[in-house]
Design an enzyme around this catalytic site. Structure first.
Site, PDB file in Angstrom:
ATOM      1  CB  CYS A 146      17.729 -21.407  89.414  1.00  0.00           C
ATOM      2  SG  CYS A 146      18.604 -22.734  90.273  1.00  0.00           S
TER       3      CYS A 146
ATOM      4  CB  CYS B 147      14.556 -24.607  91.662  1.00  0.00           C
ATOM      5  SG  CYS B 147      15.070 -22.882  91.906  1.00  0.00           S
TER       6      CYS B 147
ATOM      7  CB  CYS C 196      19.131 -20.558  93.607  1.00  0.00           C
ATOM      8  SG  CYS C 196      17.343 -20.592  93.347  1.00  0.00           S
TER       9      CYS C 196
ATOM     10  CB  CYS D  38      31.248 -13.015  88.998  1.00  0.00           C
ATOM     11  SG  CYS D  38      32.401 -13.782  87.891  1.00  0.00           S
TER      12      CYS D  38
END
Length: 133
Positions: A47, A50, A96, A119
């Site tokens: 991510c 983070c 996330c 996706c």
């Protein structure tokens, strides 16, 4: 896992304009423009907000849709799913689980063994390349 919580202003300072638009405002990058839309990488995608690991490159495939596509997440706790009825469609949004960054959507039209197609927007991820053999 401890949730990452920041104000919109703090996210704006950390992210590029495009990353902020996609990850914090649930935007979408244009198809076939993202850095990772073709499965040619080795390593782990994290991510961008983070740094939580999200997808292993070995689970990526070319769905022909113009966005990076994966048939499974790196583990069962990396992502959270939400119903998304925006734009007159019924989809499943993927965020996330650590910081709630919008990543993309998951669809039930992927390959075996899961039948799923995550996706994901390239701009929402950062690749940590696999170590050279």
């Amino acid at each position: 896992m401890k949730k990452v919580e920041k104000s919109q202003e703090q996210w704006r300072e950390k992210l590029s304009d495009e990353q902020f638009r996609v990850c914090r405002l649930a935007g979408t990058e244009r198809p076939f423009t993202g850095e990772y839309h073709l499965p040619q990488f080795k390593g782990v995608f994290h991510c961008v907000c983070c740094e939580q690991p999200l997808f292993d490159a070995q689970h990526q495939f070319d769905a022909g849709c113009g966005w990076p596509s994966y048939w499974q997440a790196i583990n069962e706790t990396a992502l959270t799913e939400h119903a998304d009825t925006s734009h007159g469609m019924q989809r499943v949004e993927v965020v996330c689980s650590k910081c709630d960054a919008h990543l993309g959507h998951v669809f039930p039209d992927g390959p075996a063994p899961t039948g799923l197609r995550y996706c994901i927007n390239s701009v929402a991820m950062r690749l940590e390349p696999a170590a050279a053999d």
